[in-house]
Design an enzyme around this catalytic site. Sequence first.
Site, short mmCIF file in Angstrom:
data_model
loop_
_atom_site.label_atom_id
_atom_site.label_comp_id
_atom_site.label_asym_id
_atom_site.label_seq_id
_atom_site.Cartn_x
_atom_site.Cartn_y
_atom_site.Cartn_z
N ILE A 193 -10.73 20.94 -60.61
CA ILE A 193 -11.09 21.88 -61.67
C ILE A 193 -11.08 23.33 -61.20
O ILE A 193 -10.91 24.25 -62.01
CB ILE A 193 -12.46 21.49 -62.30
N ASP A 226 -19.72 20.96 -57.62
CA ASP A 226 -20.53 22.17 -57.46
C ASP A 226 -20.14 22.91 -56.16
O ASP A 226 -19.87 24.12 -56.16
CB ASP A 226 -22.01 21.74 -57.41
#
Length: 176
Positions: A14, A37
């Site tokens: 992503i 994250d």
Amino acid sequence: MKSADQIGLVQGDITQQETEAIANAANSKLAGGGGVDGAIHRAGGPQIMAELKANYPQGCPTGQAVITSGGRLKARYVLHAVGPVYSGRPKDAQLLASAYRSCLSLCSQHGIRTVAFPSISTGVYRYPVEEAASLALHTVTDYLTTHPEIALVRFVLFDTNTYAAYHHVLARLQTL
Ligand code: AR6
């Protein structure tokens, strides 16, 4: 056009997306971590954490999301969503749906028309991927039905298994 047709799926990373915003699977302290994250903070650089500390020192409750810039990412914004740690209780589903809706609501508020999501909660937080895929895709489809301002929601799934689970659900939604 059916709202499910505004949803795309790709397998990949992503952090490389060129949508206006990407969503992060964060924790309620907004402290950074592993998984997607860690990848987002590494790729986006220290500005993202600096904004989180300055603007959200209390963190973010589970089921909600906050927004920062994208730092060095191609995406202009990051939506930091906090999904539930899977417990097997009914409230897991409410919290996961709410995390997706909070991101979409931030998109509507900030004029963001294209957004990419990872599979929130299905890594370290152990949400079963088939259940999470169904919930994520139904929640997004429902939101898009009443929010034409959002043109594209793309799920960026990291591994083959996760991609397959989302593909299975989306194929059904698109033929309905
Ligand atoms: N691009 C897209 N998806 C990814 C990427 C990437 N670069 N890297 C991993 N994934 P997780 P959670 C996938 O564990 O379950 C963190 O420590 C991964 O394969 O990142 O919501 C946070 O700080 C999985 O399919 O998020 C929190 O403490 C999906 O992203 C906690 O983990 C989500 O896995 C959040 O756990």
